[in-house]
Enzyme design. Structure first.
Site, PDB file in Angstrom:
ATOM      1  CE1 TYR A 158       6.324  10.739 -63.624  1.00 41.41           C
ATOM      2  CE2 TYR A 158       7.660  11.139 -65.243  1.00 41.41           C
ATOM      3  CZ  TYR A 158       6.341  10.366 -63.991  1.00 41.41           C
ATOM      4  OH  TYR A 158       5.300  10.130 -64.788  1.00 41.41           O
ATOM      5  CE  LYS A 165       4.558   7.864 -67.180  1.00 45.78           C
ATOM      6  NZ  LYS A 165       3.072   6.953 -67.041  1.00 45.78           N
TER       7      LYS A 165
HETATM    8  P1  NAD Z   1      -1.239   4.180 -58.712  1.00 43.84           P
HETATM    9  O1  NAD Z   1      -0.053   4.274 -57.681  1.00 43.84           O
HETATM   10  O2  NAD Z   1      -2.805   4.040 -58.276  1.00 43.84           O
HETATM   11  O3  NAD Z   1      -0.726   3.703 -60.609  1.00 43.84           O
HETATM   12  C1  NAD Z   1       0.051   3.367 -60.554  1.00 43.84           C
HETATM   13  C2  NAD Z   1      -0.175   1.401 -61.110  1.00 43.84           C
HETATM   14  O4  NAD Z   1       0.431   0.640 -61.677  1.00 43.84           O
HETATM   15  C3  NAD Z   1      -1.382   0.518 -59.229  1.00 43.84           C
HETATM   16  O5  NAD Z   1      -2.338  -0.053 -60.219  1.00 43.84           O
HETATM   17  C4  NAD Z   1       0.177  -0.896 -59.697  1.00 43.84           C
HETATM   18  O6  NAD Z   1      -0.624  -1.625 -58.895  1.00 43.84           O
HETATM   19  C5  NAD Z   1       0.284  -1.083 -61.236  1.00 43.84           C
HETATM   20  N1  NAD Z   1       0.999  -1.716 -61.768  1.00 43.84           N
HETATM   21  C6  NAD Z   1       2.925  -1.961 -61.494  1.00 43.84           C
HETATM   22  N2  NAD Z   1       3.334  -2.178 -61.610  1.00 43.84           N
HETATM   23  C7  NAD Z   1       2.661  -3.407 -61.833  1.00 43.84           C
HETATM   24  C8  NAD Z   1       2.742  -4.557 -62.875  1.00 43.84           C
HETATM   25  N3  NAD Z   1       3.667  -5.581 -63.020  1.00 43.84           N
HETATM   26  N4  NAD Z   1       1.649  -5.117 -63.157  1.00 43.84           N
HETATM   27  C9  NAD Z   1       0.548  -4.726 -63.176  1.00 43.84           C
HETATM   28  N5  NAD Z   1       0.432  -3.603 -62.716  1.00 43.84           N
HETATM   29  C10 NAD Z   1       1.560  -3.016 -62.429  1.00 43.84           C
HETATM   30  O7  NAD Z   1      -0.998   5.797 -59.549  1.00 43.84           O
HETATM   31  P2  NAD Z   1      -1.368   6.531 -60.735  1.00 43.84           P
HETATM   32  O8  NAD Z   1      -1.129   7.549 -60.523  1.00 43.84           O
HETATM   33  O9  NAD Z   1      -2.680   5.980 -61.092  1.00 43.84           O
HETATM   34  O10 NAD Z   1      -0.758   6.012 -62.374  1.00 43.84           O
HETATM   35  C11 NAD Z   1      -1.448   4.925 -63.131  1.00 43.84           C
HETATM   36  C12 NAD Z   1       0.177   5.984 -64.401  1.00 43.84           C
HETATM   37  O11 NAD Z   1      -0.621   7.719 -64.522  1.00 43.84           O
HETATM   38  C13 NAD Z   1       0.264   5.769 -64.150  1.00 43.84           C
HETATM   39  O12 NAD Z   1       0.951   5.607 -65.652  1.00 43.84           O
HETATM   40  C14 NAD Z   1       1.136   6.989 -64.331  1.00 43.84           C
HETATM   41  O13 NAD Z   1       2.660   7.184 -64.252  1.00 43.84           O
HETATM   42  C15 NAD Z   1      -0.143   8.035 -64.653  1.00 43.84           C
HETATM   43  N6  NAD Z   1       0.310   9.161 -64.630  1.00 43.84           N
HETATM   44  C16 NAD Z   1       0.076   9.470 -62.923  1.00 43.84           C
HETATM   45  C17 NAD Z   1       0.155  11.278 -62.992  1.00 43.84           C
HETATM   46  C18 NAD Z   1      -0.355  11.064 -61.181  1.00 43.84           C
HETATM   47  O14 NAD Z   1       0.428  12.773 -60.874  1.00 43.84           O
HETATM   48  N7  NAD Z   1      -1.146  10.818 -60.387  1.00 43.84           N
HETATM   49  C19 NAD Z   1       0.254  12.139 -63.985  1.00 43.84           C
HETATM   50  C20 NAD Z   1       0.074  11.542 -64.931  1.00 43.84           C
HETATM   51  C21 NAD Z   1       0.512  10.548 -65.003  1.00 43.84           C
END
Ligand code: NAD
Length: 258
Positions: A158, A165
């Protein structure tokens, strides 16, 4: 449908890329609860997905917004202000790191990769709050972001996202302190591993998910819906006394020592 009524409320959700995006699960649940929702998507590449997902909504407001530029964020909120008149909910579900920085040794993270990950994954919460909070002045509002437990523990693979984060969670507390008097609450959901575009890019993601299921008190992984339900709570009046918090939705994994 859950017994929380958000009719008359408006929200903007950043971070829908496809149907697996956590942002999409949150958008669906808030929309079902009656909120008017704007979706801010990153670029042309994901526009088709977002249009298809919201095809059955009669009131979807779709706004292209690459959050790497503050002027794009300002323009997105200007549009929301024009269309909705005010705002109650902001969801920040944006993260990015270069793929080469999501594996191998953290010690090898370059300056540019560090900058990109912190800029997109942590800094972007600030302009969302800066330009969004004034629209919340009338009735107050709720800002929710998504984080992961690697903010406080080492999760090999990670890597730089853990640093991002940690910064993001600190911002949640500082923004909550800044905006509390304006009746704007700021909280984060610390979610367990979920299959999405972003998580698939993380080296050792499969290990993270397997180990979370094996060792969490509930002996399972979480679902997208469980994160969305928590977002619904944080965006509703049920959480009116909560701000600056990091709420874990991880089947309890974070409490375990062994
Ligand atoms: P995802 O890839 O579906 O979402 C990430 C989003 O960030 C995408 O829609 C992407 O277009 C957007 N993004 C990236 N760069 C950008 C920019 N310059 N301008 C605007 N948008 C931008 O994946 P996800 O897992 O749904 O991630 C969403 C959040 O959840 C993130 O912060 C991720 O770290 C967090 N998260 C995810 C998990 C997991 O296991 N999936 C766990 C904990 C936290």
């Amino acid at each position: 449908m859950y017994p929380i009524d958000l009719s008359g409320k408006t929200g903007i959700i950043f971070g829908v890329a496809n149907q697996r995006s956590i942002a999409w699960s949150i958008a669906e649940i808030l929309h079902e609860a009656g909120a008017k929702i704007a979706l801010a998507y990153q670029n042309e590449r994901v526009r088709g997905n977002v249009e298809a997902l919201t095809g059955s909504w009669d009131d979807a407001l779709l706004i292209e917004c690459d959050a790497a530029e503050d002027s794009n964020v300002a323009a997105a909120f200007e549009r929301v202000g024009e269309q909705f008149g005010g705002l109650n909910i902001i969801v920040h579900s944006i993260a990015f790191a270069n793929r080469e920085d999501l594996g191998g040794r953290f010690v090898d993270t370059g300056r540019d990769g560090f900058r990109v990950a912190l800029d997109i994954s942590a800094y972007t919460l600030l302009p969302l709050a800066r330009y969004g909070a004034p629209l919340m002045a009338a009735a107050g509002g709720s800002i929710v972001t998504l984080t992961f437990q690697a903010s406080t523990r080492a999760f090999p693979g990670y890597n730089i996202m853990g640093t991002a984060k940690a910064a993001l969670e600190n911002e949640v507390r500082q923004l909550a302190a800044d905006l509390g008097e304006e009746k704007v609450r700021v909280n984060a959901i610390s979610a367990g591993p979920l299959d999405t575009l972003s998580s698939r890019a993380i080296g050792r993601y499969r290990d993270m998910k397997r180990i979370a299921a094996e060792r969490s008190p509930m002996r399972r992984n979480i679902t997208h819906e469980e994160v969305a339900k928590t977002a619904l709570f944080l965006c509703s009046d049920l959480s009116s006394g909560i701000t600056g918090e990091i709420i874990h939705v991880d089947a309890g994994y974070n409490i375990m020592g062994i």
